[in-house]
Design a protein around this motif. Structure first.
Motif, mmCIF file in Angstrom:
data_model
loop_
_atom_site.group_PDB
_atom_site.id
_atom_site.type_symbol
_atom_site.label_atom_id
_atom_site.label_comp_id
_atom_site.label_asym_id
_atom_site.label_seq_id
_atom_site.Cartn_x
_atom_site.Cartn_y
_atom_site.Cartn_z
ATOM 1 N N LYS A 196 -8.102 43.736 77.442
ATOM 2 C CA LYS A 196 -9.596 44.157 77.313
ATOM 3 C C LYS A 196 -10.372 42.963 77.250
ATOM 4 C CE LYS A 196 -9.050 44.097 72.019
ATOM 5 N NZ LYS A 196 -9.286 45.076 71.066
ATOM 6 N N PRO A 197 -11.745 43.081 77.962
ATOM 7 C CA PRO A 197 -12.376 41.850 77.944
ATOM 8 C C PRO A 197 -12.509 41.142 76.690
ATOM 9 C CG PRO A 197 -13.326 43.673 79.298
ATOM 10 C CD PRO A 197 -12.265 44.340 78.437
ATOM 11 N N LEU A 198 -12.906 39.835 76.781
ATOM 12 C CA LEU A 198 -12.879 38.941 75.422
ATOM 13 C C LEU A 198 -14.388 38.245 75.606
ATOM 14 C CD1 LEU A 198 -11.849 37.586 72.956
ATOM 15 C CD2 LEU A 198 -10.997 35.684 74.673
ATOM 16 N N PRO A 199 -15.152 38.690 74.587
ATOM 17 C CA PRO A 199 -16.528 38.068 74.359
ATOM 18 C C PRO A 199 -16.520 36.621 74.152
ATOM 19 C CG PRO A 199 -16.381 40.246 73.358
ATOM 20 C CD PRO A 199 -15.097 40.176 73.555
ATOM 21 N N THR A 200 -17.231 36.052 74.929
ATOM 22 C CA THR A 200 -17.057 34.514 74.694
ATOM 23 C C THR A 200 -17.354 34.034 73.130
ATOM 24 O OG1 THR A 200 -19.575 34.271 75.060
ATOM 25 C CG2 THR A 200 -17.687 33.991 76.759
ATOM 26 N N GLU A 201 -18.249 34.704 72.409
ATOM 27 C CA GLU A 201 -18.457 34.508 70.934
ATOM 28 C C GLU A 201 -17.210 34.797 70.183
ATOM 29 O OE1 GLU A 201 -20.617 38.571 71.650
ATOM 30 O OE2 GLU A 201 -20.141 36.774 72.794
ATOM 31 N N ILE A 202 -16.378 35.751 70.562
ATOM 32 C CA ILE A 202 -15.157 36.102 69.823
ATOM 33 C C ILE A 202 -13.899 34.777 70.196
ATOM 34 C CG2 ILE A 202 -13.118 37.453 69.606
ATOM 35 C CD1 ILE A 202 -15.581 38.651 68.395
ATOM 36 N N LEU A 203 -14.106 34.527 71.332
ATOM 37 C CA LEU A 203 -13.168 33.246 71.701
ATOM 38 C C LEU A 203 -13.542 31.992 70.913
ATOM 39 C CD1 LEU A 203 -10.981 31.552 73.291
ATOM 40 C CD2 LEU A 203 -12.529 31.588 75.187
ATOM 41 N N ALA A 204 -14.984 31.768 70.938
ATOM 42 C CA ALA A 204 -15.436 30.465 70.137
ATOM 43 C C ALA A 204 -14.925 30.544 68.469
ATOM 44 C CB ALA A 204 -17.048 30.510 70.401
ATOM 45 N N LYS A 205 -15.419 31.907 68.126
ATOM 46 C CA LYS A 205 -14.842 31.988 66.593
ATOM 47 C C LYS A 205 -13.591 31.863 66.268
ATOM 48 C CE LYS A 205 -15.526 33.264 62.378
ATOM 49 N NZ LYS A 205 -16.384 32.222 61.464
ATOM 50 N N ALA A 206 -12.681 32.265 67.301
ATOM 51 C CA ALA A 206 -11.239 31.934 67.018
ATOM 52 C C ALA A 206 -11.006 30.252 67.119
ATOM 53 C CB ALA A 206 -10.357 32.667 68.275
ATOM 54 N N MET A 207 -11.342 29.842 68.120
ATOM 55 C CA MET A 207 -11.435 28.424 68.301
ATOM 56 C C MET A 207 -11.769 27.604 67.022
ATOM 57 S SD MET A 207 -13.019 28.093 72.128
ATOM 58 C CE MET A 207 -12.757 26.310 72.227
ATOM 59 N N VAL A 208 -12.839 27.748 66.329
ATOM 60 C CA VAL A 208 -13.361 27.327 65.131
ATOM 61 C C VAL A 208 -12.255 27.638 64.045
ATOM 62 C CG1 VAL A 208 -14.955 27.098 63.343
ATOM 63 C CG2 VAL A 208 -15.769 27.365 65.746
ATOM 64 N N ASN A 209 -11.902 28.674 64.096
ATOM 65 C CA ASN A 209 -10.798 29.250 62.961
ATOM 66 C C ASN A 209 -9.487 28.413 63.145
ATOM 67 O OD1 ASN A 209 -12.873 30.664 61.658
ATOM 68 N ND2 ASN A 209 -11.928 32.635 62.396
ATOM 69 N N ALA A 210 -8.988 28.410 64.276
ATOM 70 C CA ALA A 210 -7.701 27.724 64.517
ATOM 71 C C ALA A 210 -7.763 26.399 64.279
ATOM 72 C CB ALA A 210 -7.573 27.876 66.114
ATOM 73 N N ALA A 211 -8.868 25.559 64.396
ATOM 74 C CA ALA A 211 -9.128 24.197 64.282
ATOM 75 C C ALA A 211 -8.993 23.820 62.907
ATOM 76 C CB ALA A 211 -10.303 23.602 64.989
ATOM 77 N N LYS A 212 -9.689 24.863 62.033
ATOM 78 C CA LYS A 212 -9.894 24.518 60.653
ATOM 79 C C LYS A 212 -8.434 24.849 59.766
ATOM 80 C CE LYS A 212 -13.595 26.478 58.844
ATOM 81 N NZ LYS A 212 -14.727 27.335 58.582
ATOM 82 N N ILE A 213 -7.589 25.522 60.400
ATOM 83 C CA ILE A 213 -5.946 25.855 59.798
ATOM 84 C C ILE A 213 -5.414 24.571 59.560
ATOM 85 C CG2 ILE A 213 -3.880 26.884 60.238
ATOM 86 C CD1 ILE A 213 -5.329 29.311 61.730
ATOM 87 N N LYS A 214 -5.012 24.594 58.302
ATOM 88 C CA LYS A 214 -4.167 23.232 58.445
ATOM 89 C C LYS A 214 -2.714 23.149 58.479
ATOM 90 C CE LYS A 214 -7.022 21.252 54.524
ATOM 91 N NZ LYS A 214 -8.434 21.728 54.655
ATOM 92 N N SER A 215 -2.415 22.735 59.813
ATOM 93 C CA SER A 215 -1.201 22.871 60.238
ATOM 94 C C SER A 215 -1.011 21.666 61.404
ATOM 95 C CB SER A 215 -0.750 24.193 60.893
ATOM 96 O OG SER A 215 -1.634 24.465 62.131
ATOM 97 N N ASN A 216 0.223 21.344 61.944
ATOM 98 C CA ASN A 216 0.530 20.472 62.814
ATOM 99 C C ASN A 216 1.362 21.174 63.715
ATOM 100 O OD1 ASN A 216 -0.675 18.275 61.466
ATOM 101 N ND2 ASN A 216 1.123 17.733 60.349
ATOM 102 N N GLY A 217 1.575 20.445 64.823
ATOM 103 C CA GLY A 217 2.499 21.057 66.004
ATOM 104 C C GLY A 217 1.730 21.565 66.983
ATOM 105 N N PHE A 218 2.302 22.409 68.025
ATOM 106 C CA PHE A 218 1.667 22.908 69.079
ATOM 107 C C PHE A 218 1.761 24.450 68.900
ATOM 108 C CE2 PHE A 218 2.515 25.031 73.221
ATOM 109 C CZ PHE A 218 1.618 24.443 74.042
ATOM 110 N N SER A 219 0.668 25.015 69.670
ATOM 111 C CA SER A 219 0.723 26.578 69.357
ATOM 112 C C SER A 219 -0.130 27.126 70.725
ATOM 113 C CB SER A 219 0.252 27.116 68.257
ATOM 114 O OG SER A 219 -1.147 26.893 68.064
ATOM 115 N N LYS A 220 0.304 28.324 71.025
ATOM 116 C CA LYS A 220 -0.580 28.716 72.294
ATOM 117 C C LYS A 220 -0.920 30.250 71.944
ATOM 118 C CE LYS A 220 1.077 27.893 76.295
ATOM 119 N NZ LYS A 220 2.038 27.615 77.702
ATOM 120 N N ILE A 221 -2.151 30.462 71.800
ATOM 121 C CA ILE A 221 -2.571 31.827 71.410
ATOM 122 C C ILE A 221 -2.980 32.698 72.853
ATOM 123 C CG2 ILE A 221 -4.186 32.735 69.942
ATOM 124 C CD1 ILE A 221 -2.492 30.671 68.672
#
Length: 217
Positions: free
Chosen positions: A179-204
């Motif tokens: 299903k199509p991904l609205p850019t505002e949803i992608l942007a929100k996910a990026m912000v949330n991912a950046a704020k999670i306290k963790s280390n290492g590599f992940s692919k979403i």
């Protein structure tokens, strides 16, 4: 946190920049662009750069988290070489500068099907970029692989037609995983991912992006 954004004039970048400016977790938002944004905000720090001259702007990439969502189309670029310069070279230069300047957290927007071994030019290029970013070994690296993006006010005819078709088949129960991904949803996910306290590599990947956007940090 101090955020750095590459691609702030694109659809995803605009939504991302807006969210970062509204988020109290970020004290400054630095954007590297060719021309000023039509935004007035005390947190926004705009750097007008010539992306061709990497050595002139690499010292500006100083902060806590770097977001890279720059991109173009083959039609807009005019050739595969020109598209690769935007979608690969400029983004890798940005990442190298971030690594050199001790940025610890890196967030990249890639693409569905990115694979360095792909026979498809775009998928291969995106896969090569993912590998290059991963090999820089940031303390934390998050790569997003969205599918078709739903951009507000898109003027790309093929994209508009494709979105309408995909939304139609989704309604009748087909291709739900695409299903199509609205850019505002992608942007929100990026912000949330950046704020999670963790280390290492992940692919979403696509399905998980909606979940990341819904997280409350």
């Amino acid at each position: 946190m101090k955020a750095l954004v590459l691609g702030a004039t694109g659809a995803t970048g605009k939504d991302l920049t807006k969210l970062l400016l509204e988020d109290e977790s970020f004290s400054e938002v630095h954007v590297c662009v060719r021309k000023p944004l039509n935004i007035e905000n005390l947190k926004l720090k705009t750097h007008i750069v010539n992306f061709e001259n990497f050595e002139e702007w690499e010292n500006l990439i100083l902060g806590d988290v770097a977001f890279s969502c720059m991109g173009t189309t083959l039609k807009a670029a005019g050739s595969k070489e020109a598209q690769r310069k935007v979608d690969f070279d400029f983004q890798l230069n940005f990442a190298k500068a971030a690594k050199k300047n001790a940025v610890k957290n890196y967030v990249l927007v890639s693409a569905y099907g990115a694979n360095a071994k792909s026979k498809i030019f775009y998928s291969q290029m995106k896969g090569e970029l993912e590998n290059a970013i991963k090999n820089l070994n940031f303390e934390k690296t998050t790569i997003f692989q969205p599918g078709m993006l739903d951009r507000k006010g898109s003027e790309r005819l093929g994209e508009v037609v494709g979105l309408k078709l995909l939304k139609f088949v989704n309604k009748i129960g087909l291709f739900k995983s695409q299903k199509p991904l609205p850019t505002e949803i992608l942007a929100k996910a990026m912000v949330n991912a950046a704020k999670i306290k963790s280390n290492g590599f992940s692919k979403i990947k696509l399905a998980a992006i909606f979940n990341f956007a819904a997280k409350n940090n």
